[in-house]
Design an enzyme around this catalytic site. Structure first.
Site, PDB file in Angstrom:
ATOM      1  N   GLU A 147       2.945  -3.893  12.006  1.00 25.20           N
ATOM      2  CA  GLU A 147       3.895  -2.907  11.481  1.00 25.20           C
ATOM      3  C   GLU A 147       4.294  -1.959  12.612  1.00 25.20           C
ATOM      4  OE1 GLU A 147       2.462  -0.871   7.998  1.00 25.20           O
ATOM      5  OE2 GLU A 147       4.252   0.397   7.863  1.00 25.20           O
ATOM      6  N   ASN A 159       4.875   0.274   4.883  1.00 21.21           N
ATOM      7  CA  ASN A 159       5.636   1.438   4.440  1.00 21.21           C
ATOM      8  C   ASN A 159       6.838   1.697   5.353  1.00 21.21           C
ATOM      9  OD1 ASN A 159       3.653   1.720   2.497  1.00 21.21           O
ATOM     10  ND2 ASN A 159       2.520   3.299   3.598  1.00 21.21           N
ATOM     11  N   ASN A 166       8.298  -3.536   0.182  1.00 15.70           N
ATOM     12  CA  ASN A 166       6.864  -3.307   0.364  1.00 15.70           C
ATOM     13  C   ASN A 166       6.365  -2.261  -0.619  1.00 15.70           C
ATOM     14  OD1 ASN A 166       4.291  -3.392   2.067  1.00 15.70           O
ATOM     15  ND2 ASN A 166       4.806  -1.203   2.135  1.00 15.70           N
ATOM     16  N   GLU A 167       5.307  -2.568  -1.319  1.00 14.56           N
ATOM     17  CA  GLU A 167       4.609  -1.609  -2.204  1.00 14.56           C
ATOM     18  C   GLU A 167       5.574  -0.694  -2.949  1.00 14.56           C
ATOM     19  OE1 GLU A 167       1.419   0.324   0.006  1.00 14.56           O
ATOM     20  OE2 GLU A 167       0.286  -1.547   0.045  1.00 14.56           O
ATOM     21  N   TYR A 227      -7.414  -2.769   0.013  1.00 18.90           N
ATOM     22  CA  TYR A 227      -8.299  -2.297   1.091  1.00 18.90           C
ATOM     23  C   TYR A 227      -9.567  -1.744   0.461  1.00 18.90           C
ATOM     24  CZ  TYR A 227      -4.033  -2.424   3.955  1.00 18.90           C
ATOM     25  OH  TYR A 227      -2.900  -2.816   4.614  1.00 18.90           O
ATOM     26  N   GLU A 230      -1.667  -8.040   2.390  1.00 14.57           N
ATOM     27  CA  GLU A 230      -2.384  -6.947   3.064  1.00 14.57           C
ATOM     28  C   GLU A 230      -3.796  -6.911   2.500  1.00 14.57           C
ATOM     29  OE1 GLU A 230      -0.728  -3.012   3.496  1.00 14.57           O
ATOM     30  OE2 GLU A 230       1.315  -3.812   3.529  1.00 14.57           O
ATOM     31  N   GLN A 275      -4.349  -4.906   9.855  1.00 11.52           N
ATOM     32  CA  GLN A 275      -3.266  -5.502  10.604  1.00 11.52           C
ATOM     33  C   GLN A 275      -3.853  -6.258  11.797  1.00 11.52           C
ATOM     34  OE1 GLN A 275       0.031  -2.769  11.169  1.00 11.52           O
ATOM     35  NE2 GLN A 275      -0.079  -2.020   9.076  1.00 11.52           N
TER      36      GLN A 275
HETATM   37  O1  AHR Z   1      -1.287  -1.451   6.432  1.00  8.16           O
HETATM   38  C1  AHR Z   1      -1.123  -0.074   6.340  1.00  8.16           C
HETATM   39  C2  AHR Z   1      -0.299   0.341   5.125  1.00  8.16           C
HETATM   40  O2  AHR Z   1      -1.010   0.044   3.972  1.00  8.16           O
HETATM   41  C3  AHR Z   1       1.007  -0.376   4.931  1.00  8.16           C
HETATM   42  O3  AHR Z   1       2.050   0.206   5.638  1.00  8.16           O
HETATM   43  C4  AHR Z   1       1.244  -0.243   3.464  1.00  8.16           C
HETATM   44  O4  AHR Z   1       1.967  -1.320   2.943  1.00  8.16           O
HETATM   45  C5  AHR Z   1      -0.143  -0.122   2.871  1.00  8.16           C
HETATM   46  O5  AHR Z   1      -0.249   0.962   2.031  1.00  8.16           O
END
Ligand code: AHR
Length: 498
Positions: free
Chosen positions: A26, A71, A171-172, A243, A291, A348
């Protein structure tokens, strides 16, 4: 205390789509600037791509890389990143509160992918933009020639179309933190209309719709149901993001969290199939877990970073041994549903919550999580076998009946190999494991790789890059069709049989 596993050739989950070993770059922190791109670095090539980083990436064999966000993409104008570099604008980047210099963009990314032996997975901006800009980007990237945008790409030095196959529709979009966040119905309609015209420009592409940002979102899984109801026919995959952290310093609970990931995957599959049933459709939607990782170490440091600088050190989690164990378990979770999870991106790849770290102008090194990711990508190709496991269990704060053994086997028929991936979640005791290879005859143990460390909090740093590193001295012996292995306490294991 003993665990048992039956590895049976004919009980299969499905073929591994190699794209489950994807990753993500990113425009965030030092992922691009100082990570994959650093003109003037001693290892940089004529395009400014760091050679040391490329070598570490090639060591993992990453088949697909998602770009440019995240993001970031929800406020991004792709046009800012193409054409003569000296004419590209500097912009305020609102997602991460930085300044984006646009020295690196779509064309550089495609060139970089070629050098990294990987394929691009492009995200379009459905935050501040919509179907029109999305179809224009596909035209610029993939249309051969003879239109303003395809000829512009040619004028920018790229005669051949990029043939980017995989595209993410935003994205999200369910997250209030997202620029241009949307309700499920707002997003579902925009995703459908964007998908429609993107595929009209290039019918060969495949599209990923945004699922929930994580499994604790209040709108999960109703979000998936509504979105898919509105764009089922137009899209091919739905995304998952997740995450984990160990903020409570409760490692037994931390390591159990992949059970939540299993449930997340299964719920999304059920939701896809529910919508399929409502539509009486033959089409099946698969999953892109685009992700996933451990992310929490850097949260506090990030809150102290002053806004509006170029490429500050954001999200630079320094991963320790226990993080590598959970990453191993998350890979096992993805493999266990190889029948439906067709893409996944460790988020990432460089510097930003990443397996690879760099110093600006200095070296590059492997974080602890590099190893399970590399092992799975290199050895986890073929057919996933149904995990037939019995294991002693424990109860953790948020999870009950957590098996100490977390494991799955992959059969690579071409190589004539079976690889067993296994995490021993027990923090103080080795776990004896018996593997019954009943349908495979004449195997020997090629290698038993182990990642273990007495200190769960040990990490690799620039000064001590090999503090946590695997060895091949694992204890596995085979007698007939039975393997007796010992999995060290809190360890990641790769048992290769041939
Ligand atoms: O990977 C970091 C961030 O985590 C990304 O930009 C977003 O998609 C997620 O919230």
């Amino acid at each position: 205390m003993k665990a048992k596993m039956i590895v049976e050739k004919d009980f299969t989950v499905g073929e591994v789509d190699k794209r489950i070993y994807g990753s993500f770059i990113e425009h965030l922190g030092r992922a691009v600037y100082g990570g994959i791109y650093e003109p003037g670095h001693p290892s940089a090539d004529e395009q400014g791509f760091r050679g040391d980083v490329l070598e570490l990436i090639k060591g993992i064999d990453v088949p697909i890389v998602r770009y440019p966000g995240g993001n970031f993409v929800s406020g991004y104008n792709w046009e800012d990143g193409v054409g003569p570099v000296e004419l590209r604008p500097k912009r305020l980047e609102l997602a991460w509160r930085t300044i984006e210099p646009n020295l690196f963009g779509l064309n550089e990314f495609v060139d970089w992918c070629r050098k990294a032996n990987t394929a691009p997975m492009m995200a379009v901006n459905l935050g501040t933009r919509g179907p029109n800009e999305a179809r224009q980007l596909v035209e610029y990237a993939n249309h051969p020639s003879g239109t303003q945008l395809s000829d512009l790409r040619i004028a920018h030095g790229y005669k051949q179309p990029h043939q980017i196959k995989t595209w993410c529709l935003g994205n999200e979009m369910d997250g209030p933190w997202q620029i241009g966040a949307k309700t499920a119905s707002e997003y579902g309609r925009i995703a459908a209309e964007s998908a429609k015209v993107m595929k009209w420009v290039d019918p060969s592409i495949e599209l990923v719709a945004c699922g929930s940002s994580n499994l604790t979102m209040a709108t999960f899984p109703e979000w998936e149901r509504t979105v898919l109801d509105l764009c089922y026919n137009e899209v091919d995959y739905i995304s998952l993001h997740q995450y984990y952290g160990n903020r409570d310093k409760d490692t037994a609970n931390f390591l159990a969290q992949s059970m939540g990931m299993d449930a997340f995957i299964n719920t999304v599959i059920s939701t896809c199939d529910y919508v399929q049933a409502t539509k009486r459709s033959k089409k099946r939607i698969n999953l892109s877990f685009d992700e996933w990782n451990v992310w929490y170490h850097s949260n506090e440091a990030d809150s102290r970073i002053e806004p509006w600088s170029v490429a500050p050190p954001q999200l630079e989690d320094v991963y320790n041994h226990e993080d590598a164990l959970l990453v191993g378990s998350m890979l096992i979770s993805i493999l266990k549903r190889a029948d439906r999870v067709k893409m996944a991106c460790l988020a990432q790849l460089v510097n930003v919550i990443a397996p690879i770290m760099t110093a600006n102008g200095g070296g590059a090194w492997k974080q602890t999580i590099y190893y399970p990711y590399m092992h799975a990508s290199i050895f986890g190709r073929g057919t996933v076998l149904v995990p037939l496991i019995s294991s002693p269990k424990y109860d953790a704060k948020d999870y009950t009946d957590v098996p100490y053994l977390d494991s799955v086997a992959v059969h690579n028929a071409e190589a004539g190999e079976v690889t067993v991936f296994a995490v021993n979640r027990h923090l103080s005791e080795a776990l004896p494991l018996e593997i019954d290879l009943r349908s495979f005859g004449g195997f020997r143990v090629l290698e038993h790789i182990v990642l273990e460390c007495d200190d769960l909090k040990a990490a690799n740093t620039q000064d001590a890059p090999d503090r946590v590193a695997p060895h091949s001295k694992g204890a596995s012996v085979i007698d007939g069709n039975t393997v007796q292995a010992s999995l060290g306490k809190a360890s990641w294991n790769v048992i290769r049989l041939k």
